[in-house]
Design an enzyme around this catalytic site. Structure first.
Site, mmCIF file in Angstrom:
data_model
loop_
_atom_site.group_PDB
_atom_site.id
_atom_site.type_symbol
_atom_site.label_atom_id
_atom_site.label_comp_id
_atom_site.label_asym_id
_atom_site.label_seq_id
_atom_site.Cartn_x
_atom_site.Cartn_y
_atom_site.Cartn_z
ATOM 1 N N ARG A 1 0.834 -1.203 0.000
ATOM 2 C CA ARG A 1 0.000 0.000 0.000
ATOM 3 C C ARG A 1 0.871 1.257 0.000
ATOM 4 O O ARG A 1 0.641 2.190 -0.763
ATOM 5 C CB ARG A 1 -0.930 -0.010 1.219
ATOM 6 C CG ARG A 1 -2.130 -0.951 1.077
ATOM 7 C CD ARG A 1 -2.771 -1.259 2.430
ATOM 8 N NE ARG A 1 -4.019 -1.991 2.303
ATOM 9 C CZ ARG A 1 -4.105 -3.302 2.080
ATOM 10 N NH1 ARG A 1 -3.006 -4.023 1.932
ATOM 11 N NH2 ARG A 1 -5.290 -3.898 1.993
ATOM 12 N N ASP B 1 6.761 -10.507 -3.433
ATOM 13 C CA ASP B 1 5.566 -9.691 -3.667
ATOM 14 C C ASP B 1 5.890 -8.206 -3.736
ATOM 15 O O ASP B 1 5.393 -7.489 -4.613
ATOM 16 C CB ASP B 1 4.524 -9.933 -2.566
ATOM 17 C CG ASP B 1 3.636 -11.127 -2.875
ATOM 18 O OD1 ASP B 1 4.044 -11.970 -3.703
ATOM 19 O OD2 ASP B 1 2.541 -11.220 -2.295
ATOM 20 N N ASN C 1 2.791 -14.008 -8.486
ATOM 21 C CA ASN C 1 1.525 -14.394 -7.859
ATOM 22 C C ASN C 1 1.170 -13.403 -6.754
ATOM 23 O O ASN C 1 0.616 -13.773 -5.726
ATOM 24 C CB ASN C 1 1.622 -15.813 -7.294
ATOM 25 C CG ASN C 1 0.260 -16.406 -6.987
ATOM 26 O OD1 ASN C 1 -0.771 -15.881 -7.399
ATOM 27 N ND2 ASN C 1 0.243 -17.497 -6.250
ATOM 28 N N SER D 1 -12.795 -10.786 -2.381
ATOM 29 C CA SER D 1 -11.572 -10.172 -1.847
ATOM 30 C C SER D 1 -11.822 -8.727 -1.445
ATOM 31 O O SER D 1 -12.391 -7.948 -2.215
ATOM 32 C CB SER D 1 -10.461 -10.218 -2.895
ATOM 33 O OG SER D 1 -9.303 -9.563 -2.414
ATOM 34 N N SER D 2 -11.334 -8.366 -0.264
ATOM 35 C CA SER D 2 -11.362 -6.967 0.160
ATOM 36 C C SER D 2 -10.378 -6.137 -0.639
ATOM 37 O O SER D 2 -10.456 -4.903 -0.643
ATOM 38 C CB SER D 2 -11.044 -6.859 1.650
ATOM 39 O OG SER D 2 -9.698 -7.252 1.901
ATOM 40 N N ASP E 1 -5.432 -15.135 6.419
ATOM 41 C CA ASP E 1 -4.074 -15.646 6.241
ATOM 42 C C ASP E 1 -3.551 -16.359 7.485
ATOM 43 O O ASP E 1 -2.513 -17.029 7.424
ATOM 44 C CB ASP E 1 -3.123 -14.516 5.846
ATOM 45 C CG ASP E 1 -3.321 -14.078 4.402
ATOM 46 O OD1 ASP E 1 -3.946 -14.831 3.631
ATOM 47 O OD2 ASP E 1 -2.861 -12.980 4.042
ATOM 48 N N LYS F 1 -7.007 -18.107 -3.055
ATOM 49 C CA LYS F 1 -5.724 -17.520 -2.669
ATOM 50 C C LYS F 1 -4.630 -18.060 -3.599
ATOM 51 O O LYS F 1 -4.913 -18.456 -4.728
ATOM 52 C CB LYS F 1 -5.418 -17.838 -1.208
ATOM 53 C CG LYS F 1 -6.414 -17.236 -0.226
ATOM 54 C CD LYS F 1 -6.247 -15.733 -0.106
ATOM 55 C CE LYS F 1 -7.102 -15.159 0.997
ATOM 56 N NZ LYS F 1 -6.903 -13.694 1.150
ATOM 57 N N GLU F 2 -3.384 -18.095 -3.139
ATOM 58 C CA GLU F 2 -2.300 -18.600 -3.982
ATOM 59 C C GLU F 2 -2.557 -20.016 -4.463
ATOM 60 O O GLU F 2 -2.078 -20.425 -5.518
ATOM 61 C CB GLU F 2 -0.983 -18.524 -3.225
ATOM 62 C CG GLU F 2 -0.365 -17.133 -3.157
ATOM 63 C CD GLU F 2 -0.950 -16.229 -2.105
ATOM 64 O OE1 GLU F 2 -0.323 -15.208 -1.792
ATOM 65 O OE2 GLU F 2 -2.047 -16.527 -1.577
ATOM 66 N N HIS G 1 3.320 -20.051 -0.113
ATOM 67 C CA HIS G 1 4.169 -19.751 1.037
ATOM 68 C C HIS G 1 3.504 -20.083 2.357
ATOM 69 O O HIS G 1 4.161 -20.543 3.299
ATOM 70 C CB HIS G 1 4.576 -18.272 0.999
ATOM 71 C CG HIS G 1 3.418 -17.319 0.933
ATOM 72 N ND1 HIS G 1 3.326 -16.204 1.728
ATOM 73 C CD2 HIS G 1 2.290 -17.310 0.167
ATOM 74 C CE1 HIS G 1 2.205 -15.551 1.451
ATOM 75 N NE2 HIS G 1 1.567 -16.200 0.512
ATOM 76 N N ARG G 2 2.206 -19.838 2.478
ATOM 77 C CA ARG G 2 1.535 -20.067 3.769
ATOM 78 C C ARG G 2 1.345 -21.552 4.060
ATOM 79 O O ARG G 2 1.403 -21.974 5.221
ATOM 80 C CB ARG G 2 0.222 -19.306 3.818
ATOM 81 C CG ARG G 2 0.410 -17.816 3.594
ATOM 82 C CD ARG G 2 -0.491 -16.943 4.420
ATOM 83 N NE ARG G 2 -0.231 -15.542 4.123
ATOM 84 C CZ ARG G 2 0.740 -14.821 4.656
ATOM 85 N NH1 ARG G 2 1.542 -15.370 5.554
ATOM 86 N NH2 ARG G 2 0.916 -13.549 4.314
ATOM 87 N N LYS H 1 8.014 -15.441 -1.056
ATOM 88 C CA LYS H 1 6.918 -14.552 -1.444
ATOM 89 C C LYS H 1 6.654 -13.489 -0.390
ATOM 90 O O LYS H 1 6.363 -12.332 -0.711
ATOM 91 C CB LYS H 1 5.649 -15.368 -1.709
ATOM 92 C CG LYS H 1 4.489 -14.570 -2.294
ATOM 93 C CD LYS H 1 3.339 -15.487 -2.641
ATOM 94 C CE LYS H 1 2.312 -14.760 -3.489
ATOM 95 N NZ LYS H 1 1.664 -13.641 -2.801
#
Length: 416
Positions: A29, A51, A93, A168-169, A295, A322-323, A370-371, A396
């Site tokens: 952001r 990212d 991604n 998605s927000s 997440d 998600k990913e 990644h998560r 990521k």
């Protein structure tokens, strides 16, 4: 980085201090807002990962000066305008970068093509495209996913937009950040009540205000953004709450004491809410609503495998886009440890804990996510023989994850 890593259970409490990286959400952001501002902004505490590098490189391609003076800093020099890039913007991604820049491309002075890797090309963006069109922006995504083409005209004249944010927000955040660069006040409204991780919209509004924008939440589903753009500023980025969940969980799983350099209550990111739940292990509640801390769900799902009683995760349908499809991935990979331990029930995930003696060694597929890699590695703190495939995917958002586990005393063995 080897193709696979096996985690050796430490057999003792993990103690020490490691600092999670800066927030991915806030870094991306701040990079965009600094790029849209006139003047030079200095960002400190930032995340340097795949990212955020995709976002920084895309901004450079659009005429923004982005320098990296140190390991956690960016210096962003903008003119208040964006240039049409000479080539398509490849964003890997990175969902935040792709969605935020799709909206911001309306401010460019020509055609902008945004694309990503094979995973990104399966992640939906049609609701954002429809919203941009309603503002008069020429945008298209023929498959409903990237690649996206936006014909930027240096601005837009629309003054109201309604967005379906059920998936998605980030769609809402993208429109809000664009709205401050409009020619008129812009009303951003939700279509219905469904929204993923509303707390991230609060994060967006706070960042916008820090860079001089005027945004007012009129009710639970409407925001009014005044024109005027953004002003350059110095901006410090807090640690990443999603990354912190892995360290909080490692502490609980081993009975240790890990100092991450920030108190849980100091975080403004939604995933910090998971800390109160993590502290309840092995007495996690029977039902956990993951809608506002999406997440953190992979972390909590792995902890549920070591709970005293079953846990049902609800409000997590968005995890399918998600990913990877994280609901399916978590059910599949947890069940490699004990067959049937985790199952999908519609869009819910149900984890039924088993005695540790029933766990078995497993090679964990990470799906390039990644998560999934970082969360499932936590099981290896208690279960021998947990091997994480493609461990490099953590770059990521948390490139130093394996190093930090090592600093805490976890032995990681390269595997084949």
């Amino acid at each position: 980085m080897p193709d696979a890593l096996t985690i050796v259970p430490p057999g003792r409490p993990l103690r020490g201090r490691v600092a999670p990286p800066g927030s991915k959400s806030i870094t991306n952001r701040a990079l965009l807002l600094g790029a849209l501002a006139r003047g030079t902004s200095r960002l400190t505490g930032a995340l340097k990962s795949d990212d955020t590098h995709h976002m920084a490189n895309a901004l450079r391609a659009m005429g923004v000066g982005v320098q990296e003076p140190d390991a956690t800093g960016f210096t962003v020099t903008g003119t208040g305008r964006l240039r049409a890039p000479a080539a398509p913007l490849f964003l890997g991604n990175a969902g935040t970068a792709t969605r935020f820049l799709t909206a911001a491309a309306a401010l460019a002075d020509g055609r902008v093509v945004l694309t990503g890797d094979a995973h990104m090309q399966k992640r939906p963006i049609a609701p954002l495209i429809a919203a941009l069109r309603s503002l008069g922006v020429a945008a298209e995504a023929p498959t409903g996913c990237p690649p996206v083409t936006v014909q930027g005209r240096g601005g837009f004249d629309g003054d109201a937009v309604t967005i379906d944010a059920g998936l998605s927000s980030q769609y809402v955040s993208a429109l809000l950040m664009l709205a401050a660069c409009g020619r008129h006040p812009v009303t951003v409204a939700l279509a219905g009540d469904a929204i993923g991780a509303r707390g991230y919209i609060d994060l967006t509004c706070a960042a916008m205000r820090s860079f001089g924008a005027t945004v007012e939440q009129q009710d639970n589903a409407t925001w009014l953004v005044q024109p005027g753009g953004y002003a350059a500023r110095d901006f410090h980025i807090e640690p990443d709450a999603s990354a912190a969940t892995y360290l909080w969980a490692a502490e609980m799983l081993t009975g240790g004491a890990i100092d991450i350099g920030a108190a849980p209550e100091a975080f403004t990111q939604p995933d910090a809410r998971a800390h109160a739940l993590i502290l309840q292990l092995p007495h996690l509640p029977a039902e956990i609503d993951g809608s506002q801390m999406q997440d953190a769900v992979p972390t909590l799902a792995v902890l549920a495998a070591f709970n005293d009683t079953p846990v049902r995760f609800v409000g997590i349908a968005n995890l399918r886009v998600k990913e990877c499809d994280r609901i399916s991935a978590l059910a599949t990979e947890l069940s490699r440890l004990v067959p049937g331990m985790a199952v999908e029930d519609g869009d819910d995930l149900v984890v039924t804990p088993m005695p540790v003696g029933r766990f078995r060694p497993a090679r964990i597929e990470t799906y390039g996510d990644h998560r999934i890699a970082m969360a499932l590695a936590l099981a290896g703190l208690r279960v021998p023989g947990v091997t994480i495939l493609d461990p490099g995917c953590v770059a990521k958002t948390y490139p130093d994850y394996w190093r930090d586990l090592g600093l805490l005393g976890v032995v990681l063995q390269p595997a084949t």
